[in-house]
Enzyme design. Structure first.
Site, short mmCIF file in Angstrom:
data_model
loop_
_atom_site.label_atom_id
_atom_site.label_comp_id
_atom_site.label_asym_id
_atom_site.label_seq_id
_atom_site.Cartn_x
_atom_site.Cartn_y
_atom_site.Cartn_z
CB CYS A 142 33.00 24.45 35.40
SG CYS A 142 31.41 24.82 36.13
CB CYS B 173 29.92 22.21 35.34
SG CYS B 173 29.93 23.91 34.78
#
Lengths: 275, 105
Positions: free
Chosen positions: B30, B33
């Site tokens: 991600c 993230c």
């Protein structure tokens, strides 16, 4: 890889910005949807771009893109889904990947912030703007993709490939998302489907969704004469900054934003060297 | 260590005695993230001794992610005396998270 400037949007404003960043000797990455998804691509004829009359929108875009490529700009297909300033750099989420740069130029065209009923309420509770980012959390479940671009159809394919049951809504005018704690169903243009997740894939994120705290004026990004926004290191150009929504104005905006962002990056590099 | 990596098995026990906890749900595939990771580390160091800052890898601990109904990452959940009091979805500047921590300290 780190760039001096990252441009969000590959239309006339973004490409002009990229050419002008390169003219100042700085590195630049342009992140955009595929060229053929640009609204200008469909224009049969553009007659008021100085010196290049009687070209189609497609010809004009391709000419501009070649110019930026020749100038040494780097390109990447993708949709920017998040941006975050940290430690003097802007970190930019592109699908499930990330890039960073000293300065950003927002040149993503007109993207209105108007949301569907339930969209804001269920964000993070079943509503997502990025299939490649959040798809894995929906493996084996039923999801809806509300798509407005050919790229969105490819993202729907990705969701199918990881085991999601996908209902695809192609460019619906009106949708409503309902549920309790989490998304339970969606209705688009009168068709209701029970789902666990909804992926809303518009051509671009609304500027204020991408940049919380960004100042707007009359629905457009507010800039000064250097095309600087109120957020440090973020510049804007083209249709997202207001009318007239014309190619010449976008190219002019891009020139100013490109030079301003290059100057910002030079200053950041100079400070970095002296500290 | 300023940031704790939570596991499903010891989550309740670890969090149970903490007055204020901030949990970042993330995964290594991600992008946003990854953007948020240094911000979380920084907050962990800044609030050490005042709030417990930790992370949950949703691939390794899917049960915890399910318990919290995490359907988008990054999601940051705030727990006051073991109960959820706030949640922020998406990569955001540090001030957004420290604002919530300061409110509940």
């Amino acid at each position: 890889m780190s760039y001096d400037v990252l441009v969000i949007g590959g239309g006339p404003a973004g490409l002009s910005a990229a050419v002008n960043v390169r003219a100042r000797g700085r590195s630049v990455l342009v992140v955009s949807n595929p060229l053929e998804e640009n609204p200008l691509w469909k224009s049969e004829r553009v007659d008021n771009y100085l010196g290049l009359p009687e070209l189609s929108g497609r010809e004009l875009l391709e000419t501009m893109r070649r110019h930026a490529e020749k100038a040494g700009a780097a390109f990447r297909d993708g949709r920017v889904v998040s941006a975050l300033p940290s430690g003097g750099q802007w970190y930019v989420g592109i699908g499930s990947d990330m890039e960073h740069a000293s300065a950003l130029i927002l040149a993503a065209g007109v993207a209105r912030g108007k949301k569907f009923p339930g969209e804001a309420e269920f964000l993070g509770r079943g509503v997502s703007y990025c299939a490649t980012c959040d798809g894995m959390l929906y493996r084996g479940r039923s999801v809806a993709v509300v798509g407005y671009t050919p790229t969105a159809e490819r993202e729907a394919e990705f969701l199918r490939s990881i085991g999601c049951t996908v209902t695809y809504f192609r460019q619906p005018k009106r949708c409503e998302i309902r549920g309790g704690q989490q998304v339970e169903e969606i209705t688009c243009d009168g068709v209701t489907q029970a789902v666990d997740g909804v992926f809303l894939l518009r051509p671009a994120m609304a500027p204020t969704d991408l940049f919380p705290g960004l100042e707007m004026e009359g629905g457009y990004v507010k800039t000064d004469r250097r095309m600087a926004t109120n957020l440090p290191g973020l510049f804007a150009a083209g249709d997202c900054t207001g009318g007239p929504l014309q190619v010449s104005k976008a190219a002019g905006d891009g020139l100013v934003a490109g030079q301003s962002a290059a100057a910002w990056a030079s200053e950041a590099a100079r400070k970095g060297r002296t500290t | 260590m300023a940031v704790k990596h939570f596991k499903t098995a010891d989550f309740v026990q670890t969090v149970g005695n903490e007055p204020l906890v901030m949990v970042d749900f993330w995964a290594d595939w991600c992008g946003p993230c990854k953007m948020l990771s240094p911000v979380i580390e920084e907050i962990g160091a800044q609030y050490q001794g005042r709030a417990l800052v930790g992370k949950v890898n949703v691939d390794e601990e899917p049960e915890l992610a399910r318990q919290f109904g995490v359907m988008q990452i990054p999601t940051v959940v705030f727990l006051k005396d073991g109960k959820e009091v706030a949640r922020k979805v998406g990569a955001m500047p540090a001030g957004v998270f420290t604002g919530v921590l300061d409110q509940y300290l």
